[in-house]
Motif scaffolding. Structure first.
Motif: not given
Length: 338
Positions: A308-324, A255-267
């Protein structure tokens, strides 16, 4: 709505985000102050040469035609050629050349932030108001407050003169002889000696780049554990006789990992994208350095490709965040919330 239907919907929503980001990039590049023709010609160019190059590059076409060509090229990953930095060399080749160093730096930076910051934060949260808690909290604040460029310069000087500062310990000759600054050798990482040298070479820069994230995750992890420990369901689990080890690993940590997911993926995006200052100080010269050089020299295709590569990377990381989120939190997808 099930968790996996929720994830599929989030995956589909990433498509318009990618298109919107690419469109904004095109507008900024084409209507911004960058003039690639002037950058190619230099100060001695004449109007005839200017018009000829502008015609060759297609910059005198209607803006809508340029937009269609740009979006078609980006979405098919045909990123075009560099105009200024390396004329007639494809952006794909330049990205392939520079990306491994940024990925290597970002990979170890993320590992340092995750495997140092989160465990220390969780340990401090499980042992509140103790000397270990105070030490970890103070260290997190200090690491978070130190600017990357300042820490990079200080660490470079300290490790370069470590023999005189640490009673004969020479960092550059320890384990394997490598310098403090410069690109790591990534030619054959299956060779143990080359792998060890590459890890040691990138370690100072990774520590600098991951330091701010490490301190941030340490503080947020501590707070998340404290909030979870004081939750009603933890008290109920204790009353039911759940063993302490099971209580910590199955209930508190998850349960403590839940608020850390957006922090980890964002950073992770900031770390993997690299830092221009850190790459410059340590002479790593990855994608961050390439992007800075492309902007300064007005290399429009390269700037647009990297964006475009950076934007694509952000989208992929957001997908990974939703998956986690989908895996960690069983509440995701129900009642329309995440």
């Amino acid at each position: 709505m099930s968790r996996w239907r929720y994830f599929a919907r989030r995956l589909l929503l990433s498509i318009p985000v990618l298109l919107f980001g690419a469109t904004i990039t095109f507008i900024v590049i084409r209507m911004g102050p960058l003039d690639p023709v002037a950058a190619i010609l230099g100060p001695t160019g004449d109007p005839q040469s200017y018009n000829r190059i502008e015609d060759q590059l297609g910059l005198n076409q209607p803006l809508w035609q340029q937009y269609i060509d740009y979006m078609t090229s980006m979405l098919t990953l045909q990123l075009g050629d560099s105009w200024v930095i390396r004329p007639d060399v494809s952006a794909n080749s330049l990205i392939t050349e520079y990306a491994p160093y940024t990925i290597w730096l970002g990979f170890w930076s993320v590992l340092i932030a995750i495997f140092v910051g989160i465990p220390l934060g969780f340990y401090a949260g499980l042992n509140p108001n103790t000397w270990s808690d105070y030490t970890a909290s103070f260290g997190g604040i200090v690491w978070r407050a130190m600017p990357n460029f300042w820490l990079a310069v200080i660490l470079t000087q300290v490790l370069s003169h470590s023999e005189g500062l640490f009673f004969g310990f020479d960092w550059q000759s320890w384990l394997v002889p490598v310098g403090v600054i410069g690109r790591p050798d990534l030619t054959n990482l299956f060779n143990p000696d080359i792998l060890l040298a590459a890890i040691k070479k990138i370690a100072p820069a990774a520590l600098v780049l991951g330091s701010a994230s490490m301190g941030n995750e340490m503080r947020i992890g501590r707070t998340a554990v404290l909030e979870t420990v004081n939750s009603n369901f933890i008290e109920t689990a204790r009353a039911k006789g759940v063993p302490p080890r099971s209580l910590v690993w199955k209930h508190i940590f998850r349960n403590a990992l839940i608020p850390l997911v957006p922090i980890i993926t964002g950073e992770a995006y900031l770390l993997i994208g690299g830092s221009v200052l850190v790459e410059t100080v340590f002479s790593i010269n990855g994608l961050g350095y390439l992007f800075f050089k492309a902007v300064m020299q007005g290399d429009l295709p390269l700037v647009g490709s990297l964006m475009f590569v950076f934007i694509l990377l952000v989208v992929i990381i957001n997908i990974l965040q939703d998956f986690l989120y989908t895996i960690i939190d069983p509440r995701v997808g129900y009642d329309g919330g995440a």
